[in-house]
Motif scaffolding. Structure first.
Motif, short mmCIF file in Angstrom:
data_model
loop_
_atom_site.label_atom_id
_atom_site.label_comp_id
_atom_site.label_asym_id
_atom_site.label_seq_id
_atom_site.Cartn_x
_atom_site.Cartn_y
_atom_site.Cartn_z
N LEU A 178 10.27 11.81 8.35
CA LEU A 178 8.77 10.96 8.40
C LEU A 178 7.90 11.16 8.75
O LEU A 178 6.40 10.66 9.27
N GLN A 179 8.24 9.50 9.63
CA GLN A 179 7.16 9.06 10.77
C GLN A 179 6.68 10.13 11.91
O GLN A 179 6.08 9.48 12.02
N GLU A 180 7.67 10.57 12.35
CA GLU A 180 7.72 11.41 13.35
C GLU A 180 6.96 12.47 13.06
O GLU A 180 5.68 12.73 13.69
N THR A 181 6.80 13.03 11.84
CA THR A 181 5.75 14.65 11.47
C THR A 181 3.96 13.32 11.70
O THR A 181 3.00 14.13 11.36
N LEU A 182 3.76 12.24 10.83
CA LEU A 182 2.72 11.13 10.84
C LEU A 182 2.26 11.01 12.09
O LEU A 182 1.14 11.66 12.15
N MET A 183 3.29 10.57 12.60
CA MET A 183 2.81 9.95 14.60
C MET A 183 2.40 11.10 14.95
O MET A 183 0.89 11.05 15.85
N THR A 184 2.69 12.90 14.68
CA THR A 184 2.84 13.69 15.46
C THR A 184 0.89 14.29 15.31
O THR A 184 -0.56 14.52 15.83
N ALA A 185 0.28 14.22 13.83
CA ALA A 185 -0.27 14.62 13.22
C ALA A 185 -1.52 13.20 13.35
O ALA A 185 -2.49 13.87 13.69
N LEU A 186 -1.30 12.15 13.83
CA LEU A 186 -2.32 11.32 14.08
C LEU A 186 -2.47 11.71 15.57
O LEU A 186 -3.89 11.68 15.87
N LEU A 187 -1.52 12.15 16.70
CA LEU A 187 -1.61 11.82 17.83
C LEU A 187 -2.83 13.57 18.38
O LEU A 187 -3.32 13.19 19.15
N ALA A 188 -2.04 14.69 17.64
CA ALA A 188 -3.46 15.47 17.21
C ALA A 188 -5.06 15.01 17.14
O ALA A 188 -5.85 16.07 18.04
N ARG A 234 0.43 -1.60 -0.21
CA ARG A 234 0.28 -0.07 0.59
C ARG A 234 1.56 1.87 0.18
O ARG A 234 0.56 2.20 -0.49
N ALA A 235 2.06 0.93 0.64
CA ALA A 235 2.82 2.69 1.08
C ALA A 235 3.61 2.86 -0.50
O ALA A 235 3.55 3.70 -0.78
N ILE A 236 4.02 1.53 -1.64
CA ILE A 236 4.21 1.73 -2.85
C ILE A 236 3.52 2.33 -3.52
O ILE A 236 3.49 3.40 -3.98
N ALA A 237 2.61 1.72 -3.31
CA ALA A 237 1.16 2.45 -4.26
C ALA A 237 0.61 3.44 -4.10
O ALA A 237 1.04 4.77 -4.81
N ALA A 238 0.77 4.22 -2.63
CA ALA A 238 1.13 5.64 -2.82
C ALA A 238 1.60 6.28 -2.59
O ALA A 238 1.31 7.74 -2.94
N VAL A 239 2.70 6.33 -2.46
CA VAL A 239 4.06 7.35 -2.84
C VAL A 239 4.31 7.19 -4.44
O VAL A 239 5.20 7.34 -5.65
N GLU A 240 2.90 6.13 -5.38
CA GLU A 240 3.60 7.14 -6.95
C GLU A 240 2.56 8.61 -7.47
O GLU A 240 3.44 9.23 -8.00
N SER A 241 2.55 8.92 -6.08
CA SER A 241 1.60 10.27 -6.52
C SER A 241 2.74 11.05 -5.54
O SER A 241 3.52 10.68 -4.45
N ARG A 242 3.43 12.52 -5.16
CA ARG A 242 3.84 13.64 -5.02
C ARG A 242 2.91 13.45 -3.47
O ARG A 242 4.09 14.14 -2.79
N ALA A 283 -3.54 6.19 6.62
CA ALA A 283 -2.19 6.21 7.53
C ALA A 283 -1.10 5.91 8.61
O ALA A 283 -0.34 5.65 8.71
N GLU A 284 -2.16 4.79 9.37
CA GLU A 284 -1.22 4.13 11.04
C GLU A 284 -1.34 2.77 9.20
O GLU A 284 0.05 2.72 9.66
N SER A 285 -1.26 2.67 8.43
CA SER A 285 -0.81 1.53 7.36
C SER A 285 0.78 1.92 7.27
O SER A 285 1.72 1.76 7.18
N PHE A 286 0.86 3.19 6.28
CA PHE A 286 1.69 3.70 6.27
C PHE A 286 2.24 4.17 6.70
O PHE A 286 4.16 4.08 6.81
N GLY A 287 2.43 4.27 8.42
CA GLY A 287 3.14 4.46 9.54
C GLY A 287 3.70 2.83 9.95
O GLY A 287 4.89 3.02 10.13
N ARG A 288 2.27 1.84 9.86
CA ARG A 288 3.45 0.49 9.85
C ARG A 288 4.91 -0.07 8.42
O ARG A 288 5.70 -0.11 8.53
N ALA A 289 4.49 0.89 7.70
CA ALA A 289 5.64 0.27 6.47
C ALA A 289 7.10 0.94 6.94
O ALA A 289 8.16 1.02 6.44
N LEU A 290 6.35 2.44 7.11
CA LEU A 290 8.03 3.40 7.93
C LEU A 290 8.39 3.64 9.18
O LEU A 290 9.78 2.92 8.43
N ASN A 291 8.01 2.16 9.87
CA ASN A 291 8.25 2.06 11.42
C ASN A 291 9.73 0.31 10.32
O ASN A 291 10.49 -0.06 11.30
N ALA A 292 8.85 -0.49 9.38
CA ALA A 292 9.29 -1.25 9.14
C ALA A 292 10.92 -1.07 8.13
O ALA A 292 12.39 -1.76 8.58
#
Length: 241
Positions: free
Chosen positions: A211-221, A139-147, A156-165
């Motif tokens: 990048l993961q930190e910005t995502l987690m910050t946005a999710l937690l907010a 899913r993450a690979i498909a997502a970053v096909e777009s700029r 977003a949660e799925s993308f965060g898990r991919a970044l963590n991997a």
């Protein structure tokens, strides 16, 4: 230059340059390769176990009466026994020998009473964990096909898990085990200082960590709003006849 994730009315938004898109796709794909290799390894082991079970000799017969012998020589019976035995087949699976793969697929029961118990637990759970990680990475690979990424909560949660991997693999390669190790890696922040493979990996680790930190910050907010919406929905369900 990448712009980290922010929460917007449309979803969680991040922007990348084309080079950063390619980099992220490659990082996600590299982790997929590791997991596919493990998948092939365990499939090969399972096929070997199955072949051994099918080749089980029927010489066990003859130790009892004629009725017992008929049961003992029945191939279906032995196939069933081999499938449920704690010592054979898919109920035993050793941990990955490759350190990065083991970091991705750690032993799920560190308090196991024995190595055999840990192997059995791994055999029962690893395939599901591996497939879930593959789905997140794909899913993450498909997502970053777009700029311009615009992700809903689940994506977003799925993308965060991919970044963590990705970060787990890079951390293993960089031998990050303590706070001092992490501090050493974080000091490498300028591409001009990337004069070795480890330095380049450190830059990748710092980029994906940021990048993961910005995502987690946005999710937690947004978490209070999400909890409030869940409570409202729960209340509505309780009010329904």
């Amino acid at each position: 230059m990448a712009r980290g994730f922010t929460s917007t009315p449309r979803g969680y938004l991040a922007t990348f340059e084309s080079g950063e898109q390619r980099l992220l796709r490659q990082l996600f794909d590299d982790v997929i390769t590791l997991l596919r290799r493990r998948e092939d390894e365990t499939r090969s082991d399972a096929e070997t176990d199955q072949a051994g079970a099918e080749a089980e000799p029927d010489t066990e017969a003859g130790t009892g009466d004629a009725g017992d012998a008929d049961i003992a020589t029945d191939s279906d019976f032995w196939a069933l026994v081999s499938g449920i035995s704690a010592g054979t087949g898919e109920n035993r699976r050793a941990a990955p020998s490759e350190a990065a793969t083991l970091r991705l697929l750690p032993t799920g029961t560190p308090d196991a009473a024995s190595e055999a118990e840990a192997q059995e637990f791994r055999a029962l759970t690893e395939d599901a964990v591996l497939q879930a990680k593959l789905e997140d990475l794909q899913r993450a690979i498909a997502a970053v096909e777009s700029r311009h990424l615009v992700l809903d909560l689940a994506a977003a949660e799925s993308f965060g898990r991919a970044l963590n991997a990705v970060r787990l693999v890079l951390a293993t390669r960089l031998e990050i085990e303590t706070d001092d190790d992490a501090a050493r890696v974080h000091e490498i922040s300028d591409v001009a200082n990337a004069d070795s493979v480890d330095a380049y990996m450190a830059l990748l680790y710092n980029f994906t960590s940021w990048l993961q930190e910005t995502l987690m910050t946005a999710l937690l907010a947004d978490l209070p709003d999400q909890l409030g919406a869940a409570d409202d929905d729960h209340g509505e369900r309780e009010d329904r006849p």
